[in-house]
Design an enzyme around this catalytic site. Structure first.
Site, PDB file in Angstrom:
ATOM      1  CE1 TYR B 293      -4.363   1.389   0.505  1.00 54.71           C
ATOM      2  CE2 TYR B 293      -3.051   3.127   1.480  1.00 54.71           C
ATOM      3  CZ  TYR B 293      -4.243   2.687   0.946  1.00 54.71           C
ATOM      4  OH  TYR B 293      -5.321   3.539   0.857  1.00 54.71           O
ATOM      5  CE1 TYR B 343      -5.359   6.054  -1.345  1.00 51.89           C
ATOM      6  CE2 TYR B 343      -7.294   7.450  -1.386  1.00 51.89           C
ATOM      7  CZ  TYR B 343      -6.421   6.644  -0.700  1.00 51.89           C
ATOM      8  OH  TYR B 343      -6.606   6.430   0.644  1.00 51.89           O
TER       9      TYR B 343
END
Lengths: 139, 389
Positions: B293, B343
């Site tokens: 991440y 995102y």
């Protein structure tokens, strides 16, 4: 929509008392009445002994910078930039997040000695900020 | 005997919308498009989907998506909290459903107008009352309204302690941008990023600069989870879920775990690592590629230590040695990641994990037998190991 002052905390049973003490120019640290452990941010239950009985101590205000950042972007209405944000390890124990004032953003350092001041905004809202104990000479 | 989740289920479909800065359509429309494409990728009928999982941040209800896409009877639906920390948690929900028979074919998704609509980190003001709002209020009152403002207090401590420099972080950003150059879906497609541009970009929350921060994106992405056995009869080769776990640990806050004794590691990510290595029987040496991440560059660096690819403090050297590149030890975020693709709260990183295992990445490494994917950093999180069938 334009907001000319900082975003105020909602005042609930678990945090409102803390801000009330600040409004009285005190920096409070919550203390478990059962086991005497200090905790911050305030919470209803002691994670050491699960007591829900608590009081608070008045912090002396001294501490050391554990970490920091300088907020530059984005810039929101109601705040003055750049903003130095510090995590301060208080002398009594516990760590607090706050703004560092009276300091050039280039001069904040890890471990720097700071002390608290209760600052009053133009709208009367009070909040703790920290400032360097000794004016830092540029290196 | 507890029901095992190891190898029981697989990701059999991925679907995504165009990623943009202004979709011009509703978040529901994005969700429906992503879910629909995901079902087509798996090659099944919408009526075969009987479970749905999304994020608590999702604005579209399951039943709205079901109505639009023409899904059948639903027997399992849930949402997972904590923003990008939810990502692999969706997979865990789906695997539990499949392993127990609560549902057979579960679609998980996230769809958001993350740039043109409500952007992350705009603050919330004070009329409503909840423990969550009180939590954020300790920071908002000082002007800490954005994820980067919270993350940097931990990042800066780690960087200072271990001597991590802007050049180390730049390597994370540039390596991922170079992957994005080959990915037509990515924001960074056709937009190279030089070290000079990285260094000269504006400081956002010092010491993090603009290119240390992820995109803000309009788009949706969905995944279909089914039993490994059923997946073998579907259109794509299965990405078998070797292990998955959510992870939250002592001192855990949302983005502001500032009150632990030290802030030099990510304890919740270490828990996630232990869980997925134990469940899969695999270790760091078995992981060929990763989608760690990457809302911020420092998160990638710290996770290399959480997952045991490096010893504490050594991740900066691992990065500097080019190990995140295609010919390095751990090609990472080969689609460009949150930094340079889009995102979508990390679900697009899971999609790339699936492509890697299938051999369909735009930057396919020589070996991708096992791929590690993680959820959001600094929040209750989780990890996932995908494997080739």
């Amino acid at each position: 929509m334009e907001q000319s002052s900082r975003i105020k905390p909602p005042m609930g049973p678990d945090n409102g008392w803390w801000w009330q003490e600040v409004a009285n120019d005190v920096l409070p640290i919550q203390r478990c009445k059962n086991c005497q452990v200090l905790r911050h941010p305030p919470r209803p239950m002691c994670d050491q002994c699960r007591s829900m009985e608590w009081d608070f101590v008045r912090a002396g205000g001294g501490g050391a910078v554990f970490s920091y950042t300088v907020l530059e972007h984005p810039q929101f209405p109601g705040y003055s930039y750049p903003i130095i944000i510090v995590l301060v390890d208080l002398e009594e124990g516990t760590r607090i997040t706050a703004e560092l004032v009276d300091c050039d953003p280039g001069e904040v350092e890890f471990g720097m000695a700071v002390t608290v001041r209760i600052q009053e905004d133009s709208d009367g809202f009070k909040l703790p900020v920290f400032y360097p104990v000794i004016a830092q000479e540029g290196e | 005997m507890p029901i095992s989740m190891k190898n029981e289920a697989a990701i059999a479909g991925i679907g995504q919308t165009t990623y943009s800065k202004n979709s011009g359509v509703s978040e529901l429309a994005l969700a429906c498009e992503a879910v629909s494409r995901c079902i087509d990728d798996a090659g099944i009928s919408p009526s075969e989907v009987d479970g749905l999982v999304s994020y608590t941040l999702e604005s579209s209800d399951e039943i709205e998506v079901a109505q639009n896409v023409g899904l059948g009877d639903l027997t399992m639906y849930s949402q997972v909290n904590y923003g990008g920390g939810a990502a692999v948690g969706l997979i865990q929900q789906a695997v539990m459903a499949v392993a127990t028979g609560a549902a057979n074919n579960v679609v998980v998704w996230r769809a958001m107008n993350g740039r043109s609509g409500r952007r992350m980190g705009q603050g919330a003001s004070g009329v409503m009352m909840s423990s969550d709002l009180i939590h954020w209020s300790w920071y908002q009152v000082y002007g800490m309204l954005t994820p980067v403002s919270w993350v940097t207090l931990i990042a800066n401590k780690y960087m200072h302690h271990y001597g991590v420099t802007a050049e180390h972080l730049a390597e994370v950003a540039i390596a991922q941008r170079e992957y994005a150059l080959n990915n037509p879906a990515a924001f960074g497609y056709g937009k190279p990023l030089s070290l000079d541009e990285y260094m000269n970009a504006r400081m956002v929350s010092a010491p993090l600069r603009l290119y240390d921060c992820c995109q803000e994106t309009d788009g949706g992405c969905a995944l279909l989870i089914t039993s490994t056995e059923r997946a073998r009869d579907m259109r794509q080769s299965p990405a078998v879920i070797r292990a998955v776990s959510q992870a939250s640990t002592r001192g855990q806050e949302q983005m502001t775990s500032f009150y632990r004794d030290d802030m030099l590691s990510l304890p919740e990510m270490e828990l996630a690592a232990r869980r997925v290595y134990d469940m899969s029987g695999l270790g760091p040496d078995d992981i060929d590629a990763a989608c760690l991440y990457d809302a911020f560059t420092t998160e990638v660096v710290m996770q290399l230590e959480s997952f045991g690819f490096c010893q504490p403090g050594e991740a900066k050297d691992f990065v500097a040695d080019g190990n995140l590149r295609l010919d390095g030890r751990l090609p990472n975020n080969t689609h460009g990641g949150l930094l340079s693709e889009a995102y979508i709260h990390g679900i697009n990183n899971i999609a790339e994990g699936v492509r890697l295992v299938r051999g369909q990445s735009f930057n396919q490494p020589a070996k991708a037998e096992h791929v590690l994917v993680s959820s959001g950093v600094g929040v209750p999180t989780g990890a996932l190991i995908l494997g080739r069938d």
